[in-house]
Scaffold this motif. Structure first.
Motif, PDB file in Angstrom:
ATOM      1  N   TRP A  11       0.832  -1.203   0.000  1.00 51.03           N
ATOM      2  CA  TRP A  11       0.000   0.000   0.000  1.00 51.03           C
ATOM      3  C   TRP A  11       0.873   1.262   0.000  1.00 51.03           C
ATOM      4  O   TRP A  11       0.616   2.209  -0.749  1.00 51.03           O
ATOM      5  CB  TRP A  11      -0.914  -0.017   1.214  1.00 51.03           C
ATOM      6  CG  TRP A  11      -1.764   1.215   1.346  1.00 51.03           C
ATOM      7  CD1 TRP A  11      -1.648   2.197   2.287  1.00 51.03           C
ATOM      8  CD2 TRP A  11      -2.853   1.602   0.508  1.00 51.03           C
ATOM      9  NE1 TRP A  11      -2.594   3.170   2.095  1.00 51.03           N
ATOM     10  CE2 TRP A  11      -3.355   2.829   1.003  1.00 51.03           C
ATOM     11  CE3 TRP A  11      -3.458   1.028  -0.603  1.00 51.03           C
ATOM     12  CZ2 TRP A  11      -4.422   3.498   0.424  1.00 51.03           C
ATOM     13  CZ3 TRP A  11      -4.540   1.691  -1.187  1.00 51.03           C
ATOM     14  CH2 TRP A  11      -5.003   2.906  -0.675  1.00 51.03           C
ATOM     15  N   THR A  12       1.907   1.272   0.808  1.00 51.01           N
ATOM     16  CA  THR A  12       2.819   2.419   0.861  1.00 51.01           C
ATOM     17  C   THR A  12       3.514   2.606  -0.482  1.00 51.01           C
ATOM     18  O   THR A  12       3.693   3.749  -0.949  1.00 51.01           O
ATOM     19  CB  THR A  12       3.867   2.219   1.971  1.00 51.01           C
ATOM     20  OG1 THR A  12       3.192   2.094   3.230  1.00 51.01           O
ATOM     21  CG2 THR A  12       4.835   3.386   2.035  1.00 51.01           C
ATOM     22  N   ALA A  13       3.899   1.509  -1.128  1.00 53.57           N
ATOM     23  CA  ALA A  13       4.548   1.598  -2.440  1.00 53.57           C
ATOM     24  C   ALA A  13       3.621   2.244  -3.452  1.00 53.57           C
ATOM     25  O   ALA A  13       4.047   3.081  -4.269  1.00 53.57           O
ATOM     26  CB  ALA A  13       4.966   0.206  -2.908  1.00 53.57           C
ATOM     27  N   GLU A  14       2.327   1.901  -3.409  1.00 54.28           N
ATOM     28  CA  GLU A  14       1.372   2.493  -4.341  1.00 54.28           C
ATOM     29  C   GLU A  14       1.156   3.972  -4.047  1.00 54.28           C
ATOM     30  O   GLU A  14       1.168   4.810  -4.954  1.00 54.28           O
ATOM     31  CB  GLU A  14       0.034   1.754  -4.296  1.00 54.28           C
ATOM     32  CG  GLU A  14      -1.001   2.366  -5.220  1.00 54.28           C
ATOM     33  CD  GLU A  14      -2.291   1.580  -5.295  1.00 54.28           C
ATOM     34  OE1 GLU A  14      -3.252   2.088  -5.909  1.00 54.28           O
ATOM     35  OE2 GLU A  14      -2.344   0.456  -4.763  1.00 54.28           O
ATOM     36  N   TRP A  41      -6.792  -7.637   2.554  1.00 53.39           N
ATOM     37  CA  TRP A  41      -6.475  -6.546   3.474  1.00 53.39           C
ATOM     38  C   TRP A  41      -6.367  -5.233   2.704  1.00 53.39           C
ATOM     39  O   TRP A  41      -6.843  -4.192   3.172  1.00 53.39           O
ATOM     40  CB  TRP A  41      -5.165  -6.848   4.197  1.00 53.39           C
ATOM     41  CG  TRP A  41      -4.856  -5.875   5.302  1.00 53.39           C
ATOM     42  CD1 TRP A  41      -5.206  -5.985   6.619  1.00 53.39           C
ATOM     43  CD2 TRP A  41      -4.153  -4.642   5.187  1.00 53.39           C
ATOM     44  NE1 TRP A  41      -4.751  -4.901   7.331  1.00 53.39           N
ATOM     45  CE2 TRP A  41      -4.100  -4.060   6.479  1.00 53.39           C
ATOM     46  CE3 TRP A  41      -3.556  -3.965   4.119  1.00 53.39           C
ATOM     47  CZ2 TRP A  41      -3.475  -2.828   6.718  1.00 53.39           C
ATOM     48  CZ3 TRP A  41      -2.937  -2.747   4.359  1.00 53.39           C
ATOM     49  CH2 TRP A  41      -2.904  -2.184   5.647  1.00 53.39           C
ATOM     50  N   LEU A  42      -5.762  -5.286   1.510  1.00 57.02           N
ATOM     51  CA  LEU A  42      -5.632  -4.086   0.690  1.00 57.02           C
ATOM     52  C   LEU A  42      -6.997  -3.557   0.248  1.00 57.02           C
ATOM     53  O   LEU A  42      -7.196  -2.339   0.155  1.00 57.02           O
ATOM     54  CB  LEU A  42      -4.756  -4.371  -0.536  1.00 57.02           C
ATOM     55  CG  LEU A  42      -3.259  -4.517  -0.262  1.00 57.02           C
ATOM     56  CD1 LEU A  42      -2.538  -5.006  -1.515  1.00 57.02           C
ATOM     57  CD2 LEU A  42      -2.659  -3.205   0.211  1.00 57.02           C
ATOM     58  N   ARG A  43      -7.945  -4.453  -0.040  1.00 54.76           N
ATOM     59  CA  ARG A  43      -9.296  -4.006  -0.396  1.00 54.76           C
ATOM     60  C   ARG A  43      -9.905  -3.194   0.745  1.00 54.76           C
ATOM     61  O   ARG A  43     -10.546  -2.160   0.527  1.00 54.76           O
ATOM     62  CB  ARG A  43     -10.192  -5.208  -0.733  1.00 54.76           C
ATOM     63  CG  ARG A  43      -9.894  -5.842  -2.076  1.00 54.76           C
ATOM     64  CD  ARG A  43     -11.063  -6.706  -2.556  1.00 54.76           C
ATOM     65  NE  ARG A  43     -11.370  -7.829  -1.685  1.00 54.76           N
ATOM     66  CZ  ARG A  43     -10.784  -9.022  -1.763  1.00 54.76           C
ATOM     67  NH1 ARG A  43      -9.836  -9.233  -2.660  1.00 54.76           N
ATOM     68  NH2 ARG A  43     -11.146 -10.005  -0.958  1.00 54.76           N
ATOM     69  N   GLN A  44      -9.723  -3.669   1.958  1.00 60.17           N
ATOM     70  CA  GLN A  44     -10.250  -2.947   3.113  1.00 60.17           C
ATOM     71  C   GLN A  44      -9.502  -1.629   3.321  1.00 60.17           C
ATOM     72  O   GLN A  44     -10.108  -0.599   3.617  1.00 60.17           O
ATOM     73  CB  GLN A  44     -10.136  -3.813   4.370  1.00 60.17           C
ATOM     74  CG  GLN A  44     -11.015  -5.055   4.329  1.00 60.17           C
ATOM     75  CD  GLN A  44     -10.900  -5.870   5.608  1.00 60.17           C
ATOM     76  OE1 GLN A  44     -10.018  -5.654   6.419  1.00 60.17           O
ATOM     77  NE2 GLN A  44     -11.800  -6.823   5.768  1.00 60.17           N
ATOM     78  N   LYS A  45      -8.192  -1.662   3.139  1.00 62.75           N
ATOM     79  CA  LYS A  45      -7.378  -0.467   3.332  1.00 62.75           C
ATOM     80  C   LYS A  45      -7.755   0.618   2.323  1.00 62.75           C
ATOM     81  O   LYS A  45      -7.792   1.808   2.673  1.00 62.75           O
ATOM     82  CB  LYS A  45      -5.892  -0.829   3.177  1.00 62.75           C
ATOM     83  CG  LYS A  45      -4.926   0.340   3.352  1.00 62.75           C
ATOM     84  CD  LYS A  45      -4.880   0.804   4.785  1.00 62.75           C
ATOM     85  CE  LYS A  45      -3.811   1.874   4.981  1.00 62.75           C
ATOM     86  NZ  LYS A  45      -3.779   2.382   6.370  1.00 62.75           N
TER      87      LYS A  45
END
Length: 252
Positions: A11-14, A41-45
Motif C-alpha cells: 500500500w505504501t509503495a502504491e 487486506w488491501l481491499r479494506q485499506k
C-alpha cells in the motif's frame, strides 16, 4: 511474519509511487492463499467502493512464466476507474502497461462454486470494450505468482466503453484492435483469453465462491488481455476497438 505488514508495504509503495522488492524474494514460504489474504487486506485499506474484478494470467505463456496452471484475480475500485476519453497521469503510476480487454457487466448476482456457462450467460447484462492499465508495486516487474496476486493482480486503472453490446455475440472470435496515436499496435481475438473470455468469468466466479465471495449485480469483470500490451509514454492516445465498440484514454 505478519501478512498485514506485507500488505502495508504494498500500500505504501502504491501511495508513494516507490516500488518495493518482491515479497517472495524475502519470504519464499508465502502461498497463494497468503497472497489473497494480503489482497483482501488491501481491499479494506483502500476504503473505496468495490465496482468489480479483473482476471489476469489468462494466457498459457504468462501462466508458464509464473509457473501456474490457472489465472488469478484482483479487485476494481471506484477510484481506479477512468472515464472513457479521459486522462491517466503517468506520474501517479510506477511502470504501467495498457491492455485491450473485454468487460462483462453483471445484471444479477452470481455466486459460485458450480456455476456453468448457461447460468453465467443469463447473469451477464452486456459486454463492453475495455482498457486495463496494469502496474506493479514490485520493483522492475520482478514478480512471481504470489507477488502479483498480493499486489491486487498488478491492477491500477481501467477504462470501459459506453456502448453496450449483447453477450450473445461469438466471444471466441470477437476481434480486438489496439491503436496507439492512430497506428495499429496489436490485434487479437477472444480466443486469446482462455479459449473464450467467458471461461475467464467462469473461473473467477467459482474461485470467488471458494473464497466466500460473489459477483454482485452491476459489477464489472475484466476478462484479461486479448492482444499484446503497450507501454505508454507521455502524450500517447490509446484506443481499443472490440467488435462494434470502442474505448479510449490518454496518458500525460
Amino acid at each position: 511474519m505478519q501478512l498485514e505488514t506485507l500488505a502495508q508495504e504494498l500500500w505504501t509503495a502504491e501511495v508513494d509511487g516507490r516500488p518495493c522488492d518482491a515479497l517472495t524474494a524475502r519470504h519464499p514460504e508465502l502461498t497463494l492463499d497468503d497472497a489473497y489474504r494480503i489482497q483482501g487486506w488491501l481491499r479494506q485499506k483502500r476504503g473505496t467502493r468495490l465496482v468489480g474484478w479483473k482476471v489476469g494470467l489468462t494466457t498459457a505463456a504468462v501462466q508458464k512464466w509464473l509457473k501456474l496452471d490457472h489465472p488469478d484475480f484482483g479487485a476494481l475500485h471506484s477510484d481506479m476507474e477512468v472515464e472513457d476519453g479521459g486522462t491517466v497521469l503517468l506520474s501517479r503510476l510506477i511502470a504501467p502497461r495498457a491492455e485491450g480487454e473485454l468487460a462483462f457487466v453483471l445484471g444479477r448476482k452470481l455466486r459460485g462454486p458450480g456455476v456453468g456457462a448457461a447460468e453465467a450467460l443469463r447473469a451477464i447484462d452486456f459486454i463492453l470494450p475495455a482498457i486495463e492499465i496494469i502496474d506493479s508495486r514490485i520493483r522492475d516487474w520482478k514478480i512471481g505468482a504470489v507477488d502479483t496476486v498480493a499486489d491486487n493482480g498488478s491492477s491500477a486503472r481501467f477504462v470501459i466503453g459506453r456502448r453496450p453490446m449483447p453477450v450473445d455475440m461469438d466471444l471466441k472470435t470477437i476481434g480486438l484492435t489496439l491503436r496507439v496515436n492512430g497506428e495499429v499496435s496489436s490485434t487479437g481475438a477472444g480466443a486469446a483469453c482462455m479459449g473464450n473470455p467467458l471461461n475467464a468469468l467462469l473461473w473467477l466466479v467459482n474461485e470467488l465462491g471458494r473464497q466466500g465471495l460473489a459477483l454482485e449485480e452491476g459489477q464489472v469483470v475484466l476478462s484479461g488481455a486479448l492482444s499484446e500490451v503497450h507501454t505508454p509514454k507521455p502524450g500517447d492516445h490509446v484506443e481499443v476497438q472490440l467488435g462494434g465498440g470502442r474505448v479510449e484514454v490518454r496518458f500525460e
